[in-house]
Scaffold this active site. Structure first.
Site, mmCIF file in Angstrom:
data_model
loop_
_atom_site.group_PDB
_atom_site.id
_atom_site.type_symbol
_atom_site.label_atom_id
_atom_site.label_comp_id
_atom_site.label_asym_id
_atom_site.label_seq_id
_atom_site.Cartn_x
_atom_site.Cartn_y
_atom_site.Cartn_z
ATOM 1 N N HIS A 1 -10.953 4.098 -5.851
ATOM 2 C CA HIS A 1 -11.026 3.221 -4.682
ATOM 3 C C HIS A 1 -10.557 3.954 -3.444
ATOM 4 C CE1 HIS A 1 -7.198 2.686 -6.790
ATOM 5 N NE2 HIS A 1 -6.646 2.527 -5.607
ATOM 6 N N MET A 2 -11.098 3.528 -2.319
ATOM 7 C CA MET A 2 -10.710 4.068 -1.017
ATOM 8 C C MET A 2 -9.988 2.965 -0.251
ATOM 9 S SD MET A 2 -13.323 5.252 1.966
ATOM 10 C CE MET A 2 -13.774 6.851 1.311
ATOM 11 N N VAL B 1 -4.370 1.863 -10.024
ATOM 12 C CA VAL B 1 -5.529 1.232 -10.661
ATOM 13 C C VAL B 1 -6.574 2.316 -10.911
ATOM 14 C CG1 VAL B 1 -7.322 -0.533 -10.462
ATOM 15 C CG2 VAL B 1 -5.053 -0.955 -9.476
ATOM 16 N N ARG C 1 -10.095 -7.263 0.348
ATOM 17 C CA ARG C 1 -8.771 -7.053 0.945
ATOM 18 C C ARG C 1 -7.736 -6.769 -0.132
ATOM 19 N NH1 ARG C 1 -9.420 -7.851 6.159
ATOM 20 N NH2 ARG C 1 -11.107 -9.243 6.756
ATOM 21 N N ASN D 1 -6.086 7.831 -3.644
ATOM 22 C CA ASN D 1 -5.051 8.376 -4.510
ATOM 23 C C ASN D 1 -5.678 8.784 -5.842
ATOM 24 O OD1 ASN D 1 -2.941 7.862 -2.652
ATOM 25 N ND2 ASN D 1 -2.898 5.716 -3.273
#
Ligand code: 5GP
Length: 121
Positions: free
Chosen positions: A106-107, A102, A35, A93
Site C-alpha cells: 500500500h501507498m 499490513v 482513508r 513501507n
C-alpha cells in the site's frame, strides 16, 4: 479467489472486496483507495493494488500497470483533497525494519500539514 490469494489475504483484501467497511475514496479495475483508520495528518489515504501483492519485495513486471496506476491515483487524490499545491508525501513501507504492518502492498498519501523531515533523527 484462488488458493494463493487466500493465503495472502489481509484486512486490505477484505476492504478491496467490500467484505468489511472502509471510507473508500476511489476504486477501479486495478487499485482501491480508502482513508486510513488512524490518520497521521488531515489527509491520510491508502492506495492499494486490488491484487494482494504482499510487499515491495514481491513486486514484478506483471504488477507494473497497478503500480503505475497507484501513482496516478495518488496524484488525483492529492488534488481532490486540496493538498497538491502545498505538498504531500507518498510512503511505501516494506518489511519489519520498514515498519510495514499490513502485508498487502500500500501507498500512504499524507498531507494537509507540514510533515517535517522525512525520517526522525
Ligand atoms: P503500514 O505500517 O503497514 O505501512 O500501514 C498500515 C496502515 O493501515 C496504518 O496506517 C493503519 O492505521 C492502517 N490500517 C490498519 N488496519 C486498518 C483498517 O482496518 N482500515 C483502515 N482503513 N486502515 C487500517
Amino acid at each position: 479467489m484462488n488458493q494463493e490469494h487466500k493465503e495472502q489475504d489481509t484486512i486490505f483484501g477484505k476492504i478491496v472486496r467490500r467484505e468489511i467497511p472502509a471510507d473508500i475514496v476511489y476504486s477501479d479495475d486495478l487499485v482501491t483507495a480508502f482513508r486510513d483508520v488512524n490518520p497521521q495528518a488531515p489527509t491520510h489515504v491508502l492506495v492499494v493494488p486490488n491484487d494482494p501483492i504482499p510487499s515491495v519485495r514481491e513486486v514484478s513486471t506483471s504488477h507494473e500497470a497497478a503500480l503505475g496506476r497507484m501513482f496516478t491515483v495518488a496524484a488525483q487524490i492529492a488534488r481532490k483533497e486540496g493538498v497538491a499545491d502545498d505538498g504531500f508525501r507518498l510512503i511505501v513501507n516494506c518489511g519489519d525494519d520498514g515498519g510495514q504492518e499490513v502485508y498487502h502492498l500500500h501507498m500512504h498519501v499524507v498531507g494537509g500539514r507540514p510533515l517535517g523531515r522525512m525520517l526522525p533523527g
